[in-house]
Structure formats: C-alpha cells, structure tokens
Design a protein around this motif. Structure first.
Motif, PDB file in Angstrom:
ATOM      1  N   ARG A  57      -6.277 -24.626   4.634  1.00 23.44           N
ATOM      2  CA  ARG A  57      -5.604 -23.322   4.741  1.00 23.44           C
ATOM      3  C   ARG A  57      -4.319 -23.357   3.933  1.00 23.44           C
ATOM      4  NH1 ARG A  57      -4.352 -20.031  10.248  1.00 23.44           N
ATOM      5  NH2 ARG A  57      -6.602 -20.069  10.227  1.00 23.44           N
ATOM      6  N   VAL A 129      -8.456 -20.015   5.286  1.00 25.80           N
ATOM      7  CA  VAL A 129      -7.622 -18.865   4.945  1.00 25.80           C
ATOM      8  C   VAL A 129      -6.801 -19.163   3.679  1.00 25.80           C
ATOM      9  CG1 VAL A 129      -5.729 -17.412   5.761  1.00 25.80           C
ATOM     10  CG2 VAL A 129      -7.494 -18.172   7.366  1.00 25.80           C
ATOM     11  N   PRO A 159     -18.146 -19.625   2.587  1.00 29.66           N
ATOM     12  CA  PRO A 159     -18.804 -19.785   3.890  1.00 29.66           C
ATOM     13  C   PRO A 159     -18.665 -18.556   4.803  1.00 29.66           C
ATOM     14  CG  PRO A 159     -16.759 -21.062   3.828  1.00 29.66           C
ATOM     15  CD  PRO A 159     -16.918 -20.452   2.474  1.00 29.66           C
ATOM     16  N   SER A 160     -17.757 -17.640   4.443  1.00 25.21           N
ATOM     17  CA  SER A 160     -17.424 -16.530   5.359  1.00 25.21           C
ATOM     18  C   SER A 160     -18.616 -15.674   5.800  1.00 25.21           C
ATOM     19  CB  SER A 160     -16.358 -15.621   4.732  1.00 25.21           C
ATOM     20  OG  SER A 160     -15.266 -16.381   4.332  1.00 25.21           O
ATOM     21  N   GLY A 193      -8.485  -8.200  12.430  1.00 30.48           N
ATOM     22  CA  GLY A 193      -8.493  -9.065  11.246  1.00 30.48           C
ATOM     23  C   GLY A 193      -9.743  -8.791  10.431  1.00 30.48           C
ATOM     24  N   GLY A 195     -10.487  -9.727   7.226  1.00 28.57           N
ATOM     25  CA  GLY A 195     -10.468 -10.529   5.998  1.00 28.57           C
ATOM     26  C   GLY A 195     -11.880 -10.922   5.612  1.00 28.57           C
ATOM     27  N   SER A 196     -12.013 -12.111   5.057  1.00 25.76           N
ATOM     28  CA  SER A 196     -13.314 -12.563   4.534  1.00 25.76           C
ATOM     29  C   SER A 196     -14.395 -12.516   5.609  1.00 25.76           C
ATOM     30  CB  SER A 196     -13.203 -14.000   4.032  1.00 25.76           C
ATOM     31  OG  SER A 196     -12.086 -14.146   3.216  1.00 25.76           O
ATOM     32  N   GLY A 198     -13.993 -11.021   8.886  1.00 28.75           N
ATOM     33  CA  GLY A 198     -13.951  -9.758   9.625  1.00 28.75           C
ATOM     34  C   GLY A 198     -14.721  -8.636   8.929  1.00 28.75           C
ATOM     35  N   ASN A 215      -8.471  -3.459  13.042  1.00 25.79           N
ATOM     36  CA  ASN A 215      -7.018  -3.654  13.018  1.00 25.79           C
ATOM     37  C   ASN A 215      -6.713  -4.786  12.042  1.00 25.79           C
ATOM     38  OD1 ASN A 215      -4.953  -5.828  14.303  1.00 25.79           O
ATOM     39  ND2 ASN A 215      -4.114  -3.776  14.406  1.00 25.79           N
ATOM     40  N   LYS A 221      -5.887  -2.952   3.253  1.00 26.42           N
ATOM     41  CA  LYS A 221      -7.234  -3.420   3.626  1.00 26.42           C
ATOM     42  C   LYS A 221      -7.834  -2.501   4.692  1.00 26.42           C
ATOM     43  CE  LYS A 221      -7.564  -8.341   3.063  1.00 26.42           C
ATOM     44  NZ  LYS A 221      -7.390  -9.642   3.723  1.00 26.42           N
ATOM     45  N   ALA A 251      -8.540 -12.851  13.248  1.00 24.04           N
ATOM     46  CA  ALA A 251      -7.351 -13.075  12.412  1.00 24.04           C
ATOM     47  C   ALA A 251      -6.861 -14.501  12.652  1.00 24.04           C
ATOM     48  CB  ALA A 251      -6.285 -12.035  12.718  1.00 24.04           C
ATOM     49  N   LEU A 252      -5.798 -14.631  13.390  1.00 21.69           N
ATOM     50  CA  LEU A 252      -5.242 -15.971  13.616  1.00 21.69           C
ATOM     51  C   LEU A 252      -5.415 -16.390  15.081  1.00 21.69           C
ATOM     52  CD1 LEU A 252      -2.078 -15.665  11.363  1.00 21.69           C
ATOM     53  CD2 LEU A 252      -4.298 -16.635  10.795  1.00 21.69           C
ATOM     54  N   ALA A 272     -14.166 -14.637  15.483  1.00 21.51           N
ATOM     55  CA  ALA A 272     -14.208 -15.752  14.522  1.00 21.51           C
ATOM     56  C   ALA A 272     -12.972 -16.633  14.539  1.00 21.51           C
ATOM     57  CB  ALA A 272     -14.373 -15.193  13.114  1.00 21.51           C
ATOM     58  N   ALA A 273     -11.844 -16.104  14.976  1.00 19.41           N
ATOM     59  CA  ALA A 273     -10.591 -16.855  14.826  1.00 19.41           C
ATOM     60  C   ALA A 273     -10.683 -18.202  15.520  1.00 19.41           C
ATOM     61  CB  ALA A 273      -9.426 -16.051  15.386  1.00 19.41           C
ATOM     62  N   ASN A 274     -10.122 -19.207  14.880  1.00 14.86           N
ATOM     63  CA  ASN A 274     -10.081 -20.542  15.486  1.00 14.86           C
ATOM     64  C   ASN A 274      -8.987 -20.599  16.543  1.00 14.86           C
ATOM     65  OD1 ASN A 274     -12.070 -22.191  14.107  1.00 14.86           O
ATOM     66  ND2 ASN A 274     -10.843 -21.897  12.263  1.00 14.86           N
ATOM     67  N   ASN A 301     -18.196 -19.537  15.806  1.00 11.87           N
ATOM     68  CA  ASN A 301     -17.736 -19.403  14.412  1.00 11.87           C
ATOM     69  C   ASN A 301     -18.165 -20.591  13.540  1.00 11.87           C
ATOM     70  OD1 ASN A 301     -15.901 -21.507  14.778  1.00 11.87           O
ATOM     71  ND2 ASN A 301     -14.089 -20.210  14.798  1.00 11.87           N
TER      72      ASN A 301
HETATM   73  P1  NAD Z   1      -8.757 -14.158   5.883  1.00 14.78           P
HETATM   74  O1  NAD Z   1      -7.420 -14.666   5.479  1.00 14.78           O
HETATM   75  O2  NAD Z   1      -9.702 -13.767   4.821  1.00 14.78           O
HETATM   76  O3  NAD Z   1      -8.562 -12.914   6.853  1.00 14.78           O
HETATM   77  C1  NAD Z   1      -7.660 -12.895   7.893  1.00 14.78           C
HETATM   78  C2  NAD Z   1      -7.234 -11.444   8.070  1.00 14.78           C
HETATM   79  O4  NAD Z   1      -6.430 -11.351   9.229  1.00 14.78           O
HETATM   80  C3  NAD Z   1      -6.411 -10.915   6.904  1.00 14.78           C
HETATM   81  O5  NAD Z   1      -6.919  -9.673   6.487  1.00 14.78           O
HETATM   82  C4  NAD Z   1      -5.005 -10.780   7.483  1.00 14.78           C
HETATM   83  O6  NAD Z   1      -4.274  -9.723   6.908  1.00 14.78           O
HETATM   84  C5  NAD Z   1      -5.316 -10.517   8.947  1.00 14.78           C
HETATM   85  N1  NAD Z   1      -4.238 -10.844   9.860  1.00 14.78           N
HETATM   86  C6  NAD Z   1      -3.371 -11.880   9.832  1.00 14.78           C
HETATM   87  N2  NAD Z   1      -2.534 -11.824  10.885  1.00 14.78           N
HETATM   88  C7  NAD Z   1      -2.903 -10.742  11.607  1.00 14.78           C
HETATM   89  C8  NAD Z   1      -2.437 -10.159  12.803  1.00 14.78           C
HETATM   90  N3  NAD Z   1      -1.424 -10.677  13.479  1.00 14.78           N
HETATM   91  N4  NAD Z   1      -3.042  -9.034  13.253  1.00 14.78           N
HETATM   92  C9  NAD Z   1      -4.076  -8.485  12.571  1.00 14.78           C
HETATM   93  N5  NAD Z   1      -4.567  -8.999  11.420  1.00 14.78           N
HETATM   94  C10 NAD Z   1      -3.989 -10.108  10.954  1.00 14.78           C
HETATM   95  O7  NAD Z   1      -9.388 -15.260   6.861  1.00 14.78           O
HETATM   96  P2  NAD Z   1     -10.904 -15.428   7.258  1.00 14.78           P
HETATM   97  O8  NAD Z   1     -11.516 -16.426   6.383  1.00 14.78           O
HETATM   98  O9  NAD Z   1     -11.528 -14.084   7.424  1.00 14.78           O
HETATM   99  O10 NAD Z   1     -10.762 -16.124   8.692  1.00 14.78           O
HETATM  100  C11 NAD Z   1     -10.392 -15.386   9.826  1.00 14.78           C
HETATM  101  C12 NAD Z   1     -10.291 -16.310  11.025  1.00 14.78           C
HETATM  102  O11 NAD Z   1     -11.547 -16.946  11.248  1.00 14.78           O
HETATM  103  C13 NAD Z   1      -9.277 -17.445  10.856  1.00 14.78           C
HETATM  104  O12 NAD Z   1      -8.737 -17.767  12.111  1.00 14.78           O
HETATM  105  C14 NAD Z   1     -10.130 -18.604  10.387  1.00 14.78           C
HETATM  106  O13 NAD Z   1      -9.557 -19.859  10.676  1.00 14.78           O
HETATM  107  C15 NAD Z   1     -11.381 -18.365  11.202  1.00 14.78           C
HETATM  108  N6  NAD Z   1     -12.567 -18.951  10.605  1.00 14.78           N
HETATM  109  C16 NAD Z   1     -12.925 -18.626   9.347  1.00 14.78           C
HETATM  110  C17 NAD Z   1     -14.060 -19.203   8.805  1.00 14.78           C
HETATM  111  C18 NAD Z   1     -14.529 -18.844   7.425  1.00 14.78           C
HETATM  112  O14 NAD Z   1     -15.679 -19.151   7.103  1.00 14.78           O
HETATM  113  N7  NAD Z   1     -13.735 -18.169   6.619  1.00 14.78           N
HETATM  114  C19 NAD Z   1     -14.809 -20.124   9.558  1.00 14.78           C
HETATM  115  C20 NAD Z   1     -14.419 -20.402  10.869  1.00 14.78           C
HETATM  116  C21 NAD Z   1     -13.283 -19.816  11.389  1.00 14.78           C
END
Ligand code: NAD
Length: 367
Positions: A57, A129, A159-160, A193, A195-196, A198, A215, A221, A251-252, A272-274, A301
């Motif tokens: 990350r 992230v 992987p997302s 959240g 992101g990738s 969500g 949200n 976004k 998200a987080l 999904a968040a860890n 996740n």
């Molecule tokens: P990402 O960075 O692509 O997306 C995260 C999103 O959350 C962003 O759009 C960001 O703006 C938003 N965000 C951050 N803080 C926020 C808050 N306080 N309130 C609302 N939105 C907020 O990350 P990702 O890859 O989509 O991963 C999301 C979560 O899933 C993370 O916790 C990550 O560790 C976990 N995860 C991801 C994967 C993966 O394959 N990418 C695998 C397992 C777990």
C-alpha cells in the motif's frame, strides 16, 4: 543523515519488538533510500503455510507509527486470509509511505523491488491501495517475488475484480443465511468506498437489481459512479445510521468500533475493507449483540489473493474464479459453525484458520 539519541533508539526498539512479538510476527523490515526518497516497511507475519504474500500500500501516513500499526495488523490478517482460503501462503504486507498520486515513479518502485528481492522470496508482493499492475511491472524488473503484474506479460493483472466478486459471493451467502434467499433484488446496500474494488462490487449488485447507495471521500468519483450505475450517494455525516439492509465497507479499516456500531441500522455487514473491526473480539461481540450478521473481512475479500496465488503456479483465470466462488459456501459454513458453537462469526473464521496453521506446525515438527 539524522542523529538520534541512544535513549530514543532504545525506547523505539524495545516497544517495537514487544509490539511485533505480541502480534506474532516473524520479521519487520524497514527500508530507506535517499536517492529515490523511498520509505517503506515490510512485515512478515507467519510463514508456516508458505511464503508471506500480501500487497503493498502506498499511503501518506502522518507518522511512521501509523504505518507500523497498519502493516502489522494487515500482514497478520493476510496469514488468516490465506489459511481460511486453503492457500499454501503465509501472511505479509508492505507499505510505502508517501502520496501515490505525486510521489510514485519507476525509480521508487524499482528500488522497492530491490528490497523485496533482498528477502529471497520469504515475502512476495502484489498491489494494494495506491498501486497498479504497471507498478508491479516495475517491481518485476528487480525481483521475481511479485504478483499482480499485467496480463500482457503473463501475470494475473489487477486483483480487484476478483476481490469484488468474492465480496459479492460473501454478501449473497450472508443474505441466504439471514433471510433464507440469496436474491439481492431491491435490497438496500450501502457501499462505502468506490475505488478499485468498490466500483466492481457496485456493478455486480446493480446487475442483480439491488438498490445501491454509494459513499466516498472523493466527490468526483462519487459523481462518476453515480452517473454510470444510476445509484444514489450519501455524505459521510449520514452514513452509519442509514437505514439499509446491508452495509459494505470497501474503503479503509477500523470502521466497526464502539462509536459506529451503536449507530448502525443494517442487518448485515459484508465488505472488502481489511481489518474492519477496530478491536476484533470487542467489536465482533458488539455486532453479535445487535443481531447484525458480520461477514469476516479476511474470508470474503480473499478473491484477489486467490487470483495472485494462481499466478505463482501458472495463471489460470477459470480456476481462480472457481475458487473465489467457493467463498459463498465457506461463508455459510462459518455462519453455521458460529451458530452451533455460540461464538462470533469472526471467532469462527479465525479459529478454523488458526487450526490449519497449528496443524501444519505440528506436522512440520513431527516430520
Ligand atoms: P482504492 O484505493 O482503489 O479505493 C478505496 C476508496 O475508498 C477510494 O475511492 C477512496 O477515496 C475511498 N475512501 C478512503 N477513505 C474513505 C473514507 N473515510 N470514507 C469513504 N471513502 C473513503 O482501494 P481498493 O483496492 O478498492 O481497496 C479497498 C479496500 O479493500 C481496502 O481496505 C483494501 O485493503 C481492501 N482490499 C482490497 C483488495 C484488492 O484486491 N484491491 C483485496 C483485499 C482487500
């Protein structure tokens, strides 16, 4: 170079060692390079089942203690995620401290790759992230101990989508357990959240006819995803007490805590968040007392991990998808175990993963 007082060094070392020992970690590696301005931490939690695989990350942590906290908590979670998913992997994680939108470049990623390489395969990295398959391609130039490189060069890519699909399976299993049907049509689902992971999750849910509310702190976004999928959005101030069927934190971490749980107005938490639970035992019990069904994050996740694991053995997309679909059945098994043993769903998942590791340790000892 900065001068440090002996007293300060002793204090830091003492507390860090105690901390990582309490968390059960094997190794914590601090990486620093003046030329590229790289500051990174690699945590290896447990390698009983195999090499420690976990994403990197990049995040602008306000202090190094936050980064240490994150990397220790997350690498530990990876150990249990791999174990419950039946993968021959241990748990690891890395953080690069900095802003991925302005400070990330090829030299930085390649220097990071050299640090990963220096661990000789005990740690294998991937995206998390702030990272993309192209970044992993830079890392690959310095080490073979990297996954999630682009499909064009034989990797498994981002992987997302697999993570999102696994979470979707976990949500459907949760609905089945809670309401007797896994049909999500018209269910009100809050995705925090986008992101990738969500955004892919929103697509699965919308395709099934769920009533999705999104949200994100990134308003641009929010507008883009709301327009694309014709879904509603909500501001953070109204988030936790929103009347929904399912809350999907994507998200987080640490979003489930004594401040948020009393406010929750949902039947299921599955996202999904860890490390969603700020304190695993306390917060899983708070959810249980409110009769909110909690899908253990490290269980649902795992799709992304399953996908990058496949890359180590010669990438097979269909097999990854099949294993990720299995999250549905495993989630139901965990719920049944929790019900029979009168424990939280987190405890049920954790105890199965911990047993797999303990059994392997015993087998290794007796070999
Ligand atoms: P990402 O960075 O692509 O997306 C995260 C999103 O959350 C962003 O759009 C960001 O703006 C938003 N965000 C951050 N803080 C926020 C808050 N306080 N309130 C609302 N939105 C907020 O990350 P990702 O890859 O989509 O991963 C999301 C979560 O899933 C993370 O916790 C990550 O560790 C976990 N995860 C991801 C994967 C993966 O394959 N990418 C695998 C397992 C777990």
């Amino acid at each position: 170079m900065r001068t440090l007082s002996k007293k300060m060094i002793a204090k830091e070392k003492g507390s860090l060692l105690t901390y990582m020992t309490a968390m059960g970690h094997e190794q914590l590696v601090f990486c620093q390079d003046e030329e590229t301005d790289l500051k990174a931490i690699i945590a290896i939690h447990d390698t009983t089942l195999g090499p420690a695989l976990g994403g990197t990350r990049m995040w602008n942590y306000s202090n190094s203690q936050d980064a240490v906290d994150y990397v220790l908590r997350l690498s530990r979670g990876m150990t249990y995620k791999a174990a419950i998913s039946g993968l021959n992997l241990g748990g690891g994680k890395a953080v690069i401290i900095g802003d991925s939108s302005t400070q990330k470049n090829e030299s930085l990623m390649r220097r990071f790759g050299k640090f990963v390489d220096s661990l000789g395969g005990k740690y294998i990295t991937a995206e998390d992230v702030g990272m993309s398959p192209v970044d992993m391609q830079y890392v690959r130039q310095e080490t073979k101990f990297v996954t999630g490189v682009p499909e064009s060069i034989g990797g498994s890519g981002d992987p997302s989508p697999f993570t999102a699909y696994g979470v979707y399976m976990g949500i459907k299993a949760s609905a089945k357990y809670k309401w007797g049907s896994n049909d999500l049509t018209n269910k009100r689902i809050l995705v925090q959240g986008i992101g990738s992971v969500g955004e892919h999750l929103v697509k699965h849910l919308c395709d099934e006819g769920a009533n999705v509310i999104i949200n994100d702190i990134n308003q641009e976004k929010v507008r883009k995803v709301a327009d694309k999928f014709h879904v509603d959005s909500i501001l953070e101030t109204q988030l936790y007490d929103l009347d929904v069927d399912i809350y999907a934190p994507c998200a987080l971490g640490a979003v489930l805590n004594p401040q948020t749980i009393p406010a929750l107005n949902c039947c299921i938490v599955a996202g999904a968040a860890n490390n969603q639970l700020q304190d695993e035992e306390r917060d899983a019990n708070l959810l249980l007392k409110k009769d909110i069904l909690y899908a253990p994050d490290f269980l649902i996740n795992a799709g992304g991990l399953i996908n990058v694991y496949s890359e180590l053995q010669g990438y097979n997309k269909e097999e990854s998808l099949r294993k990720t679909t299995e999250i549905y059945n495993t989630t139901l098994e965990i719920y049944k175990k929790a019900e029979i043993e009168q424990i939280t769903t987190h405890q049920a998942a954790y105890s199965i993963a911990a047993k797999k590791i303990a059994d392997r340790k015993l087998a290794l000892k007796n070999a």
